[in-house]
Design a protein around this motif. Structure first.
Motif, PDB file in Angstrom:
ATOM      1  N   GLN A  94       7.261  -6.055  23.024  1.00 38.32           N
ATOM      2  CA  GLN A  94       7.357  -7.775  24.523  1.00 38.32           C
ATOM      3  C   GLN A  94       6.580  -6.971  25.516  1.00 38.32           C
ATOM      4  N   LEU A  95       6.962  -7.671  26.565  1.00 41.63           N
ATOM      5  CA  LEU A  95       5.567  -6.892  27.199  1.00 41.63           C
ATOM      6  C   LEU A  95       5.909  -5.407  27.757  1.00 41.63           C
ATOM      7  N   GLU A 237       6.422 -13.306  33.228  1.00 42.84           N
ATOM      8  CA  GLU A 237       5.855 -13.563  32.444  1.00 42.84           C
ATOM      9  C   GLU A 237       6.436 -13.301  31.307  1.00 42.84           C
ATOM     10  N   ASN A 238       7.230 -13.068  31.623  1.00 45.97           N
ATOM     11  CA  ASN A 238       8.874 -11.808  30.945  1.00 45.97           C
ATOM     12  C   ASN A 238       9.687 -12.267  31.588  1.00 45.97           C
ATOM     13  N   LYS A 239      10.828 -12.763  31.038  1.00 50.61           N
ATOM     14  CA  LYS A 239      11.724 -12.673  31.667  1.00 50.61           C
ATOM     15  C   LYS A 239      12.820 -11.273  31.776  1.00 50.61           C
ATOM     16  N   GLU A 241      10.972  -9.031  33.173  1.00 50.69           N
ATOM     17  CA  GLU A 241      10.342  -7.972  34.018  1.00 50.69           C
ATOM     18  C   GLU A 241      10.392  -9.156  35.210  1.00 50.69           C
ATOM     19  N   HIS A 273      -0.457 -15.994  33.474  1.00 53.10           N
ATOM     20  CA  HIS A 273       0.485 -16.587  33.106  1.00 53.10           C
ATOM     21  C   HIS A 273       1.610 -17.504  33.846  1.00 53.10           C
ATOM     22  N   ASN A 299       1.256 -14.933  25.310  1.00 54.84           N
ATOM     23  CA  ASN A 299       2.598 -15.539  25.100  1.00 54.84           C
ATOM     24  C   ASN A 299       2.972 -15.401  24.267  1.00 54.84           C
ATOM     25  N   LEU A 302       3.355 -11.587  22.318  1.00 58.27           N
ATOM     26  CA  LEU A 302       4.714 -11.102  23.260  1.00 58.27           C
ATOM     27  C   LEU A 302       5.597 -11.204  23.103  1.00 58.27           C
ATOM     28  N   SER A 304       6.550 -13.962  24.818  1.00 59.25           N
ATOM     29  CA  SER A 304       6.791 -14.114  26.212  1.00 59.25           C
ATOM     30  C   SER A 304       7.594 -15.634  26.662  1.00 59.25           C
TER      31      SER A 304
END
Length: 436
Positions: A94-95, A237-239, A241, A273, A299, A302, A304
């Motif tokens: 993931q990211l 984009e990602n939780k 993140e 994103h 998305n 990865l 996301s």
């Protein structure tokens, strides 16, 4: 072969007139089953039914005719990383881990200007092979990466936007700059490339976690110092993140507010994103005329999340499509809108074919504030266009034979189409790619 000063193209022709969500499907597009488009000195000068226009043309004009094909505006990619071309299809992360394990090692190679030049050529050729004529492009932290890309784009006379990554923390030492060096390097690149030919510069902080407040402030300063610059970065984009941003910037009210606090929102600001946005953030994006790049293949790849297009539509945020190569899995905008359809399906929503093609052309142009130049085939626009082949593969040819409407043909094209469906790509009226 030298292209004649005036050329006409005869085929089925389609372009968008506006967002189907606002105008309704029937009012959102222009279509000519037997159309003619006239191009002179890189600009479209006439568009309409072939039978109406043929009698108005000089007797000796060159007419390029295509059967079983569709002419549309060139695709517009509102978020892509050219240095990640060589790491597309990298397995299993993931990211944040993906950045550490794949992205940063790949980007360190761009300290070598020759490597940057070689990848730029591969990257631009891949865009054109897939019918993409304009893109908003990440370089690396190295100024030479941007020089190489712009030089390549200039050789093809493409309308492209790019910038040097600004990144002064939370990254390998070989990929970090400082607030001052990123400001000075960006300034030099802006003065060398911004507004040269068809090129534009984007101030490009990678994302909030890799820039200090001091660096983000200087990014905002650059936007104030030069007219017409873009701002290009990542958002929500990602939780994990998002949680990281909260820890790094405790005084700001969320991820978007970090950028807002440093004066990075505006009419040429494009945030990739936006998968996890609240209504207040959407309202702020709308109020500042900032745009979102919808990147479905990355998305999904990865893990996301699913971009909420109806939420963006509710707030009337400009949205374009982004392939996000190399987390994105294809340079093909056809494959990208294919995946966008599935992202909507997973949310119980539909993505109409006319909306899909709008997002990939005029929607992207509006997001980039370039719809007076590209994204449509309006007379006076720059002649960036693509010829799509309805019979590109045996399966597509067979499936197209069963279709009953333009809507159905478009859906088959976006579902089964990829680079093989792009017969020719033109920039400013000149052929820059031919499949044959």
């Amino acid at each position: 072969m030298t292209q004649p000063a005036i050329t006409a193209y005869r085929a089925a022709i389609l372009d968008s007139l506006g967002d189907p969500t606002d105008l309704g499907i029937d009012n959102s597009y222009r279509y000519f089953e037997d159309g003619l488009m006239v191009v002179e000195n890189g600009q479209i000068t006439a568009l309409g039914e072939a039978t109406d226009l043929l009698t108005t043309l000089p007797a000796d004009i060159t007419i390029q005719q295509y059967s079983d094909a569709l002419i549309i505006p060139g695709f517009i990619d509102t978020h892509i990383h050219y240095p990640q071309t060589g790491m597309i299809a990298s397995y299993g992360e993931q990211l944040l881990d993906w950045l550490e394990n794949y992205t940063f090692p790949a980007e360190q190679k761009f300290a070598d200007p020759q490597h940057a030049a070689d990848v730029s050529e591969i990257f631009v050729n891949e865009l054109l092979r897939n019918g993409t004529t304009t893109a908003l492009v990440f370089g690396t932290v190295h100024p030479a990466s941007v020089d190489a890309f712009f030089h390549c784009a200039e050789q093809h006379n493409l309308r492209m936007i790019a910038g040097k990554v600004m990144m002064d923390r939370n990254a390998p030492a070989a990929l970090t700059d400082t607030p001052d060096s990123s400001y000075q390097d960006s300034k030099a690149l802006i003065e060398r490339w911004h507004g040269k030919g068809r090129l534009h510069y984007a101030v490009t902080p990678r994302f909030a976690p890799t820039s200090s407040p001091e660096q983000l402030s200087l990014a905002g300063k650059l936007l104030q110092e030069y007219e017409g610059l873009y701002m290009h970065t990542h958002l929500s984009e990602n939780k994990n993140e998002i949680e990281w941003v909260k820890n790094l910037f405790p005084d700001q009210n969320g991820y978007l507010d970090v950028y807002d606090h440093h004066h990075l929102l505006g009419e040429r600001s494009v945030f990739a994103h936006g998968v996890h946005l609240c209504d207040e953030e959407c309202q702020r994006l709308a109020d500042t005329d900032s745009a979102i790049a919808f990147c479905p293949t990355s998305n999904l790849f990865l893990g996301s999340g699913l971009f909420n297009l109806p939420q963006a539509e509710k707030f009337k945020i400009n949205v374009g499509m982004g392939t996000d190569v190399g987390a994105g899995t294809s340079f093909s905008m056809l494959q990208t809108i294919n995946e966008a359809y599935k992202v909507m399906q997973l949310q119980g929503k539909k993505l109409h074919p006319f909306k899909s093609f709008y997002l990939a052309t005029l929607g992207g142009a509006k997001a980039l504030k370039l719809d007076d130049k590209i994204g449509n085939l309006e007379p006076g626009s720059e002649a960036d266009f693509v010829v799509l082949d309805y019979n590109a593969t045996p399966l597509m040819k067979y499936r197209m034979a069963q279709t009953q409407s333009l809507e159905e043909r478009l859906f088959v094209m976006m579902t089964l189409g990829d680079d093989r469906a792009v017969k020719e790509t033109y920039a400013m009226g000149k052929p820059v790619y031919s499949r044959d």
